[in-house]
Design a protein around this motif. Structure first.
Motif, PDB file in Angstrom:
ATOM      1  N   ARG A   1      45.176 -34.152  46.019  1.00  0.00           N
ATOM      2  CA  ARG A   1      43.945 -34.059  45.235  1.00  0.00           C
ATOM      3  C   ARG A   1      42.733 -34.461  46.080  1.00  0.00           C
ATOM      4  O   ARG A   1      41.652 -34.668  45.559  1.00  0.00           O
ATOM      5  N   ASP A   2      42.952 -34.591  47.369  1.00  0.00           N
ATOM      6  CA  ASP A   2      41.830 -34.846  48.277  1.00  0.00           C
ATOM      7  C   ASP A   2      42.167 -34.271  49.655  1.00  0.00           C
ATOM      8  O   ASP A   2      42.451 -35.011  50.601  1.00  0.00           O
ATOM      9  N   ALA A   3      42.122 -32.947  49.732  1.00  0.00           N
ATOM     10  CA  ALA A   3      42.592 -32.276  50.952  1.00  0.00           C
ATOM     11  C   ALA A   3      41.700 -32.566  52.146  1.00  0.00           C
ATOM     12  O   ALA A   3      42.163 -32.589  53.278  1.00  0.00           O
ATOM     13  N   ARG A   4      40.410 -32.784  51.887  1.00  0.00           N
ATOM     14  CA  ARG A   4      39.516 -33.015  53.029  1.00  0.00           C
ATOM     15  C   ARG A   4      39.859 -34.333  53.712  1.00  0.00           C
ATOM     16  O   ARG A   4      39.742 -34.455  54.936  1.00  0.00           O
ATOM     17  N   ALA A   5      40.307 -35.302  52.937  1.00  0.00           N
ATOM     18  CA  ALA A   5      40.716 -36.583  53.527  1.00  0.00           C
ATOM     19  C   ALA A   5      42.099 -36.467  54.159  1.00  0.00           C
ATOM     20  O   ALA A   5      42.340 -36.987  55.244  1.00  0.00           O
ATOM     21  N   GLU A   6      43.010 -35.767  53.470  1.00  0.00           N
ATOM     22  CA  GLU A   6      44.406 -35.763  53.936  1.00  0.00           C
ATOM     23  C   GLU A   6      44.687 -34.711  54.996  1.00  0.00           C
ATOM     24  O   GLU A   6      45.597 -34.868  55.804  1.00  0.00           O
ATOM     25  N   LEU A   7      43.963 -33.592  54.943  1.00  0.00           N
ATOM     26  CA  LEU A   7      44.185 -32.515  55.920  1.00  0.00           C
ATOM     27  C   LEU A   7      42.837 -32.089  56.495  1.00  0.00           C
ATOM     28  O   LEU A   7      42.375 -30.977  56.291  1.00  0.00           O
ATOM     29  N   PRO A   8      42.188 -32.986  57.238  1.00  0.00           N
ATOM     30  CA  PRO A   8      40.820 -32.710  57.667  1.00  0.00           C
ATOM     31  C   PRO A   8      40.700 -31.569  58.680  1.00  0.00           C
ATOM     32  O   PRO A   8      39.609 -31.039  58.885  1.00  0.00           O
ATOM     33  N   ASP A   9      41.819 -31.169  59.311  1.00  0.00           N
ATOM     34  CA  ASP A   9      41.718 -30.179  60.385  1.00  0.00           C
ATOM     35  C   ASP A   9      41.788 -28.733  59.919  1.00  0.00           C
ATOM     36  O   ASP A   9      41.617 -27.819  60.723  1.00  0.00           O
ATOM     37  N   VAL A  10      42.066 -28.517  58.635  1.00  0.00           N
ATOM     38  CA  VAL A  10      42.137 -27.128  58.136  1.00  0.00           C
ATOM     39  C   VAL A  10      40.723 -26.539  58.157  1.00  0.00           C
ATOM     40  O   VAL A  10      39.772 -27.191  57.715  1.00  0.00           O
ATOM     41  N   PRO A  11      40.569 -25.310  58.692  1.00  0.00           N
ATOM     42  CA  PRO A  11      39.215 -24.724  58.718  1.00  0.00           C
ATOM     43  C   PRO A  11      38.640 -24.603  57.307  1.00  0.00           C
ATOM     44  O   PRO A  11      39.362 -24.246  56.376  1.00  0.00           O
ATOM     45  N   ALA A  12      37.357 -24.903  57.181  1.00  0.00           N
ATOM     46  CA  ALA A  12      36.720 -24.815  55.861  1.00  0.00           C
ATOM     47  C   ALA A  12      36.198 -23.396  55.634  1.00  0.00           C
ATOM     48  O   ALA A  12      35.657 -22.780  56.534  1.00  0.00           O
ATOM     49  N   SER A  13      36.373 -22.909  54.400  1.00  0.00           N
ATOM     50  CA  SER A  13      35.795 -21.609  54.031  1.00  0.00           C
ATOM     51  C   SER A  13      34.334 -21.831  53.644  1.00  0.00           C
ATOM     52  O   SER A  13      33.855 -22.965  53.593  1.00  0.00           O
ATOM     53  N   GLU A  14      33.624 -20.726  53.330  1.00  0.00           N
ATOM     54  CA  GLU A  14      32.212 -20.886  52.920  1.00  0.00           C
ATOM     55  C   GLU A  14      32.129 -21.721  51.644  1.00  0.00           C
ATOM     56  O   GLU A  14      31.261 -22.580  51.498  1.00  0.00           O
ATOM     57  N   TYR A  15      33.018 -21.439  50.715  1.00  0.00           N
ATOM     58  CA  TYR A  15      32.974 -22.167  49.450  1.00  0.00           C
ATOM     59  C   TYR A  15      33.273 -23.638  49.660  1.00  0.00           C
ATOM     60  O   TYR A  15      32.689 -24.501  49.025  1.00  0.00           O
ATOM     61  N   GLU A  16      34.209 -23.912  50.544  1.00  0.00           N
ATOM     62  CA  GLU A  16      34.545 -25.312  50.797  1.00  0.00           C
ATOM     63  C   GLU A  16      33.329 -26.048  51.368  1.00  0.00           C
ATOM     64  O   GLU A  16      33.029 -27.172  50.965  1.00  0.00           O
ATOM     65  N   GLU A  17      32.617 -25.398  52.295  1.00  0.00           N
ATOM     66  CA  GLU A  17      31.409 -26.001  52.871  1.00  0.00           C
ATOM     67  C   GLU A  17      30.365 -26.234  51.777  1.00  0.00           C
ATOM     68  O   GLU A  17      29.803 -27.312  51.645  1.00  0.00           O
ATOM     69  N   ARG A  18      30.143 -25.170  50.993  1.00  0.00           N
ATOM     70  CA  ARG A  18      29.052 -25.206  50.015  1.00  0.00           C
ATOM     71  C   ARG A  18      29.337 -26.185  48.890  1.00  0.00           C
ATOM     72  O   ARG A  18      28.506 -27.013  48.530  1.00  0.00           O
ATOM     73  N   LEU A  19      30.544 -26.097  48.329  1.00  0.00           N
ATOM     74  CA  LEU A  19      30.867 -26.948  47.182  1.00  0.00           C
ATOM     75  C   LEU A  19      31.130 -28.380  47.635  1.00  0.00           C
ATOM     76  O   LEU A  19      30.836 -29.326  46.907  1.00  0.00           O
ATOM     77  N   GLY A  20      31.662 -28.526  48.853  1.00  0.00           N
ATOM     78  CA  GLY A  20      31.869 -29.866  49.400  1.00  0.00           C
ATOM     79  C   GLY A  20      30.537 -30.605  49.493  1.00  0.00           C
ATOM     80  O   GLY A  20      30.433 -31.788  49.174  1.00  0.00           O
ATOM     81  N   ALA A  21      29.486 -29.875  49.906  1.00  0.00           N
ATOM     82  CA  ALA A  21      28.159 -30.482  50.017  1.00  0.00           C
ATOM     83  C   ALA A  21      27.625 -30.896  48.647  1.00  0.00           C
ATOM     84  O   ALA A  21      26.768 -31.777  48.545  1.00  0.00           O
ATOM     85  N   LEU A  22      28.135 -30.256  47.596  1.00  0.00           N
ATOM     86  CA  LEU A  22      27.699 -30.618  46.237  1.00  0.00           C
ATOM     87  C   LEU A  22      28.558 -31.738  45.631  1.00  0.00           C
ATOM     88  O   LEU A  22      28.390 -32.096  44.477  1.00  0.00           O
ATOM     89  N   GLY A  23      29.521 -32.197  46.411  1.00  0.00           N
ATOM     90  CA  GLY A  23      30.333 -33.324  45.939  1.00  0.00           C
ATOM     91  C   GLY A  23      31.713 -32.932  45.452  1.00  0.00           C
ATOM     92  O   GLY A  23      32.435 -33.755  44.873  1.00  0.00           O
ATOM     93  N   ALA A  24      32.111 -31.667  45.680  1.00  0.00           N
ATOM     94  CA  ALA A  24      33.429 -31.233  45.204  1.00  0.00           C
ATOM     95  C   ALA A  24      34.539 -31.897  46.008  1.00  0.00           C
ATOM     96  O   ALA A  24      34.428 -32.031  47.224  1.00  0.00           O
TER      97      ALA A  24
END
Ligand SMILES: C[S@@+](CC[C@H](N)C(=O)[O-])C[C@H]1O[C@@H](n2cnc3c(N)ncnc32)[C@H](O)[C@@H]1O
Length: 285
Positions: free
Chosen positions: A195-218
């Protein structure tokens, strides 16, 4: 493309002209490659003599959007072919542009729907299907369009190699929890979930949505599953409306902070309903 991305099209964006300009990265007749993607797309240039003339694996980025994930993945694994597929022509044009600009020979863009996967790939041809931020289609009546569903997973079984995986990444807790119900219904084994992939798997390439929504706090929810024995008589028993997977109590709703994309109105409605109920309870006591 959902979520208002059309609004950001540049003024001079002419779809036909773009599709033509980046045509060399687009495969318009994907069914013709069925069963021979790994050999057929092998460029040969720079290959060692002792290597077989084919890609080691073929992976599908289904609903690839603008192609950031597929291109970055292809850059990291030159001996794997990435097929980036999207049903939206604007996305195909953007992804093809990205592929052309990258100069990478191991990523190809395919206009097509995930509903027709078996026409494009033969049994056992894919080693992984990536579902990055798939459109959630939260309403029950649209559930048939979801890629993260039992029906699609049953379809995917037909084209996945033994031990192959379906990988989901999403900002949507309700879609994630829905898919967790679908994995066993389609006879898949859950390999891992977070439930927190950015913390647990930080090396996976981010998609556009991941970048955009991550910046919004997703937060990013992710899982991987692999087909197990095929279910004899698969039956959909899960609740199909994604609203049912949202927390229902006021405290947790208030604590959500981030409302999953496409479900902001539902979260607001649930929150208002919970507030009304709390007010009613207070006036009764
Ligand atoms: C929310 S976007 C995510 C794009 C990209 N994967 C990312 O993470 O940035 C979902 C994408 O799925 C595509 N899509 C929706 N239904 C599809 C289908 N049946 N087949 C192929 N693509 C589909 C949409 O056009 C859109 O580009």
């Amino acid at each position: 493309m959902p979520h208002g991305m059309h609004a950001r099209l540049p003024r001079n964006f002419v779809l036909e002209e773009r599709l033509e300009r980046y045509a060399r990265a687009i495969e318009l007749a994907p069914a013709a490659w069925r069963g021979r993607w790994a050999e057929g797309c092998w460029p040969g240039i720079g290959a060692r003599q002792d290597q077989p003339p084919r890609f080691r694996e073929v992976r599908l980025d289904l609903g690839c959007g603008k192609g950031t994930f597929a291109v970055e993945s292809a850059r990291r694994e030159p001996d794997v072919l990435f097929v980036a597929m999207d049903s939206e022509p604007i996305c195909v044009a953007y992804a093809a542009q990205r592929v052309c600009e990258s100069g990478l020979p191991n990523v190809v863009v395919v206009p097509g729907s995930g509903m027709r996967i078996r026409e494009f790939f033969s049994p056992g041809e894919l080693s992984c299907i990536h579902l990055n931020f798939p459109t959630p289609f939260p309403r029950k009546r649209e559930a048939g369009k979801r890629m993260a569903s039992m029906e699609r997973l049953l379809d995917f079984r037909e084209v996945l190699a033994p031990g192959a995986q379906v990988r989901l990444r999403t900002d949507s807790q309700p879609l994630f929890d829905f898919m967790l119900t679908q994995v066993p219904l389609a006879g898949y084994e859950l390999l891992w979930q977070t439930r927190d992939a950015r913390a647990e798997l930080p090396d996976v390439p981010a998609s556009e949505y991941e970048e955009r929504l991550g910046a919004l706090g997703a937060r990013v929810f992710a899982l991987a599953a692999t087909p197990g024995p095929a279910p004899e008589n698969p039956v959909q028993t899960a609740e199909l409306s994604l609203a049912a997977y949202l927390p229902q109590d006021l405290e947790t709703l208030e604590g959500l902070g981030y409302a999953p994309h496409g479900m902001q109105a539902t979260v607001t409605n649930l929150r208002n309903r919970a507030l009304r109920e709390a007010a009613r309870d207070r006036s009764r006591s």
